[in-house]
Design a protein around this motif. Structure first.
Motif, PDB file in Angstrom:
ATOM      1  N   SER A 239       0.863  -1.183   0.000  1.00 20.14           N
ATOM      2  CA  SER A 239       0.000   0.000   0.000  1.00 20.14           C
ATOM      3  C   SER A 239       0.897   1.230   0.000  1.00 20.14           C
ATOM      4  O   SER A 239       2.099   1.151   0.292  1.00 20.14           O
ATOM      5  N   THR A 240       0.319   2.380  -0.331  1.00 17.55           N
ATOM      6  CA  THR A 240       1.115   3.605  -0.447  1.00 17.55           C
ATOM      7  C   THR A 240       0.444   4.756   0.285  1.00 17.55           C
ATOM      8  O   THR A 240      -0.754   4.719   0.590  1.00 17.55           O
ATOM      9  N   THR A 241       1.208   5.771   0.523  1.00 18.64           N
ATOM     10  CA  THR A 241       0.673   6.964   1.199  1.00 18.64           C
ATOM     11  C   THR A 241      -0.299   7.736   0.318  1.00 18.64           C
ATOM     12  O   THR A 241      -1.065   8.561   0.829  1.00 18.64           O
ATOM     13  N   ASP A 242      -0.291   7.472  -0.986  1.00 20.07           N
ATOM     14  CA  ASP A 242      -1.266   8.131  -1.865  1.00 20.07           C
ATOM     15  C   ASP A 242      -2.391   7.163  -2.260  1.00 20.07           C
ATOM     16  O   ASP A 242      -2.977   7.264  -3.329  1.00 20.07           O
ATOM     17  N   ASN A 243      -2.676   6.190  -1.370  1.00 17.58           N
ATOM     18  CA  ASN A 243      -3.884   5.349  -1.431  1.00 17.58           C
ATOM     19  C   ASN A 243      -3.928   4.374  -2.596  1.00 17.58           C
ATOM     20  O   ASN A 243      -4.992   4.068  -3.119  1.00 17.58           O
ATOM     21  N   ARG A 244      -2.792   3.831  -2.996  1.00 18.94           N
ATOM     22  CA  ARG A 244      -2.750   2.833  -4.060  1.00 18.94           C
ATOM     23  C   ARG A 244      -2.442   1.455  -3.482  1.00 18.94           C
ATOM     24  O   ARG A 244      -1.750   1.331  -2.481  1.00 18.94           O
ATOM     25  N   LEU A 245      -2.967   0.410  -4.158  1.00 15.70           N
ATOM     26  CA  LEU A 245      -2.580  -0.965  -3.871  1.00 15.70           C
ATOM     27  C   LEU A 245      -1.700  -1.440  -5.022  1.00 15.70           C
ATOM     28  O   LEU A 245      -2.096  -1.371  -6.186  1.00 15.70           O
ATOM     29  N   LEU A 246      -0.498  -1.934  -4.691  1.00 22.12           N
ATOM     30  CA  LEU A 246       0.488  -2.355  -5.683  1.00 22.12           C
ATOM     31  C   LEU A 246       0.798  -3.832  -5.520  1.00 22.12           C
ATOM     32  O   LEU A 246       0.585  -4.410  -4.459  1.00 22.12           O
ATOM     33  N   ARG A 247       1.348  -4.427  -6.581  1.00 18.97           N
ATOM     34  CA  ARG A 247       1.920  -5.772  -6.495  1.00 18.97           C
ATOM     35  C   ARG A 247       3.177  -5.831  -7.330  1.00 18.97           C
ATOM     36  O   ARG A 247       3.371  -5.031  -8.258  1.00 18.97           O
ATOM     37  N   THR A 248       4.060  -6.770  -7.009  1.00 21.10           N
ATOM     38  CA  THR A 248       5.250  -6.963  -7.829  1.00 21.10           C
ATOM     39  C   THR A 248       4.830  -7.442  -9.216  1.00 21.10           C
ATOM     40  O   THR A 248       3.820  -8.126  -9.383  1.00 21.10           O
ATOM     41  N   ASN A 249       5.633  -7.098 -10.219  1.00 16.81           N
ATOM     42  CA  ASN A 249       5.179  -7.241 -11.607  1.00 16.81           C
ATOM     43  C   ASN A 249       5.507  -8.582 -12.241  1.00 16.81           C
ATOM     44  O   ASN A 249       5.361  -8.741 -13.450  1.00 16.81           O
ATOM     45  N   SER A 250       5.931  -9.562 -11.452  1.00 17.06           N
ATOM     46  CA  SER A 250       6.202 -10.881 -12.004  1.00 17.06           C
ATOM     47  C   SER A 250       5.615 -11.937 -11.082  1.00 17.06           C
ATOM     48  O   SER A 250       5.159 -11.646  -9.976  1.00 17.06           O
ATOM     49  N   ASP A 251       5.646 -13.189 -11.555  1.00 21.69           N
ATOM     50  CA  ASP A 251       5.045 -14.256 -10.764  1.00 21.69           C
ATOM     51  C   ASP A 251       5.961 -14.734  -9.636  1.00 21.69           C
ATOM     52  O   ASP A 251       5.553 -15.569  -8.844  1.00 21.69           O
ATOM     53  N   TYR A 252       7.185 -14.253  -9.587  1.00 26.54           N
ATOM     54  CA  TYR A 252       7.960 -14.436  -8.358  1.00 26.54           C
ATOM     55  C   TYR A 252       8.883 -13.239  -8.166  1.00 26.54           C
ATOM     56  O   TYR A 252       9.256 -12.544  -9.111  1.00 26.54           O
ATOM     57  N   ILE A 253       9.200 -12.999  -6.926  1.00 25.09           N
ATOM     58  CA  ILE A 253       9.787 -11.721  -6.541  1.00 25.09           C
ATOM     59  C   ILE A 253      11.147 -11.485  -7.191  1.00 25.09           C
ATOM     60  O   ILE A 253      11.447 -10.380  -7.651  1.00 25.09           O
ATOM     61  N   SER A 254      11.970 -12.521  -7.267  1.00 26.85           N
ATOM     62  CA  SER A 254      13.327 -12.326  -7.787  1.00 26.85           C
ATOM     63  C   SER A 254      13.346 -11.896  -9.241  1.00 26.85           C
ATOM     64  O   SER A 254      14.327 -11.318  -9.715  1.00 26.85           O
ATOM     65  N   GLU A 255      12.278 -12.182  -9.954  1.00 20.51           N
ATOM     66  CA  GLU A 255      12.199 -11.793 -11.359  1.00 20.51           C
ATOM     67  C   GLU A 255      11.519 -10.437 -11.533  1.00 20.51           C
ATOM     68  O   GLU A 255      11.489  -9.882 -12.620  1.00 20.51           O
TER      69      GLU A 255
END
Length: 615
Positions: A556-572
């Motif tokens: 989450s962010t201070t400007d009210n957004r929900l984010l996710r990492t852009n790949s199916d696993y974090i290292s990528e």
């Protein structure tokens, strides 16, 4: 004079034909009526010569083999519905007319069960039960649709529901259980599936399609009990129901097609996993009992002021999720029989005094993309319209679930003074501005938080294995034994250089976002942390909280957004992707597929990640 018989199919389309195979004890020209059940009445009269038909000498329960008595051409303008063939006002049989075009009239589909009536039907001398087959050990393993008697009654629970829905102005469409088995795309265009009456026997194809429907965002309303308890196969052009009951008796050695109770080996697929409750913890046969309502503030109970159902109406068969009573006074599912931990027990009844099968009953709701409401009792429809609480609940459920639910946050209670949030082992943990560590369960209703320990100056939390981790305002990293109460946190070094704003854990690693929005990681251990910067990952200084679902990070962010990492696993992954709004977040946590957010406005919200399609 009496007429009995069966039809060539459990359902047909307008403009097609259906054949009837009939016998009478008084041969001659006979007038029959085909008519729709419900407030929308259409009918047609048939006149044909009937004869007295005999049964086969061998295993008549496997099919009577009678010749066609009459074929009925269904008018092309007849509406979908449950229809009956009647003689002198009495049922001979019932069948379904499906819509010519799926979902043209309504995106709500009622499945009419023909498998369960056929299983209990003893025409020809045997059923799938000993009690009406001649005694212990005499039951059949195969019973046919080609027998008289094995169709839903025109005054049965499905008919009660049909009339009520039409009175309420809620249009629906119809299918039979054989349609759900044989038409693989049947549910594609619908938003809601209704399971009613007594729908005990299901094929693998029926269950697989329904589970996929829920996963794709379809809602299911179960107004019954003992639902999907036993697994059967269909043979001989889907006209023979096969059920050996015990795995050792079934000659089919494919484990996934064994005809036993769904919860038993080798199937090992309790119905709780997709319906929220099942018969293993349910009950059968006892004194009439009412439901006690457990979360009066839930939307299901809008307009209900009573603490129980109006009448004590449950006497036959009920389903339940195993649950415990928390000290704060609410029920919490244990996860036994694969019940989702996010299931909310809306109402309950203790039926351990019942003599047929002791157990309990639960009315429940949960979401796995689609939402499943389960009334949990075969007696529900018997009081629809007469019990004001049952009627109001049913009205609320249809109002919310007859269409797909927009993917968004749902308010489920309070979260006062949150500074950080995490989850572990089916529990949500919250650090507060009062320097306390609180815990609650992921129920979709407002329940009390339990105070379990100190949490001084905590600004971020994560959890993995059996350990809670936190970072405090001075950037110190600490661990805490998640199973303990009243213990002290142990220091294991610091967060990343430059301070820590968010923390998450997955795959054996701790992840942190520092004061400038850079992502770091270190092994999740109870020893001194050794942070490594993930330099390929784009910084975002607005991130203020994190959690993990599998090998995906959410933020989450201070400007009210929900984010996710852009790949199916974090290292990528190389950056955050915006997927939704997330207003006033103070902390994030995931249990099963549900993401929770505690806000600076002291509210706890949830959103279901199960069907997430972004990016």
């Amino acid at each position: 004079m009496a007429v009995s018989g069966y039809s060539s199919a459990t359902s047909a389309l307008p403009g097609s034909s259906i054949s009837f195979y009939l016998s009478t004890d008084s041969p001659g020209i006979t007038s029959l009526t085909v008519e729709r059940i419900g407030t929308t009445t259409v009918s047609s009269t048939l006149s044909t010569t009937l004869f007295t038909r005999s049964l086969p000498a061998t295993n008549p329960w496997e099919g009577f083999g009678w010749p066609v008595s009459v074929t009925f051409n269904i008018p092309s303008n007849w509406p979908p519905g449950l229809y009956r063939l009647a003689y002198s006002g009495q049922d001979v049989l019932t069948f379904v007319i499906r819509p010519a075009t799926q979902a043209a009239v309504s995106k709500v589909l009622l499945q009419i069960s023909f498998l369960t009536p056929t299983a209990y039907n003893a025409a020809g001398g045997k059923s799938l039960y000993d009690y009406n087959s001649g005694g212990a050990g005499t039951r059949a393993s195969k019973v046919s649709f080609n027998r008289s008697g094995g169709t839903p009654a025109s005054n049965g629970p499905e008919s009660i529901l049909i009339r009520w829905l039409e009175t309420e102005g809620i249009p629906i469409e119809y299918c039979s259980s054989v349609d759900l088995h044989s038409i693989s795309t049947l549910l594609t265009n619908y938003d809601c599936l209704i399971i009613a009456g007594h729908d005990e026997y299901w094929t693998r194809a029926m269950r697989d399609q329904t589970e996929q429907f829920i996963a794709n965002g379809g809602n299911v309303i179960v107004l019954s009990g003992n639902t999907c308890y036993r697994a059967v196969r269909l043979e001989q052009g889907n006209r023979m129901v096969v059920f050996y009951k015990y795995a050792g008796n079934d000659p089919n050695l494919n484990a996934y097609d064994t005809t036993v109770a769904w919860a038993e080996p080798p199937l090992n697929r309790p119905q709780n996993s997709f319906l929220g409750s099942g018969f293993a913890d349910g009950a059968y046969g006892g004194t009439a009992t009412a439901y006690t309502l457990r979360f009066p503030g839930h939307w299901v109970f809008n307009g209900v002021s009573s603490a129980t159902t109006t009448t004590a109406f449950m006497t036959y068969e009920v389903d339940a999720a195993a649950y415990v009573e928390e000290v704060e006074g609410y029920p919490r599912v244990t996860g036994d029989q694969n019940t989702p931990l996010t299931t909310t027990v809306l109402a309950s009844a203790d039926l351990r005094s019942w003599t047929g099968k002791p157990g309990r009953a639960t009315m429940s709701i949960f979401s796995h993309n689609g939402t499943v409401f389960n009334a949990g009792t075969t007696d529900w429809l018997s009081v629809l319209g007469s019990d004001s609480v049952v009627t109001t609940i049913t009205r609320n459920v249809f109002s919310r679930l007859k269409q797909r639910i927009t993917w968004d946050w749902e308010n489920i209670g309070s979260a006062n003074g949150c500074t950080a949030l995490t989850a572990l082992n089916g529990k949500i943990f919250m650090a507060t501005t009062l320097n306390r560590l609180l815990q609650r369960y992921p129920i979709g209703a407002d329940v009390a938080w339990r105070d379990i320990a100190q949490a001084n100056n905590v600004i971020a939390m994560a959890a993995l294995g059996d350990t809670l981790y936190c970072v405090t305002t001075d950037n110190q990293l600490w661990w805490y034994p998640a199973s303990a109460v009243g213990q002290y946190w142990t220091s294991i070094g610091t967060g990343p250089t430059g301070g820590t704003k968010a923390l998450a854990a997955t795959g054996g690693m701790l992840y942190a976002v520092d004061s400038v929005g850079a992502l770091w990681r270190t092994p999740a251990t109870r020893t001194t942390a050794s942070w490594t910067a993930m330099t390929a990952f784009v910084q975002d200084a607005t991130v203020n909280a994190m959690s993990a679902y599998g090998d995906i990070l959410f933020a989450s962010t201070t400007d009210n957004r929900l984010l996710r990492t852009n790949s199916d696993y974090i290292s990528e992954s190389t950056a955050w992707v915006y997927i939704h709004h997330c207003d006033y977040s103070a902390g994030l946590a995931v249990v099963e597929s549900v993401l929770f957010v505690a806000t600076t406005l002291n509210v706890l919200w949830k959103i279901d990640l199960y069907g997430l399609r972004q990016p």
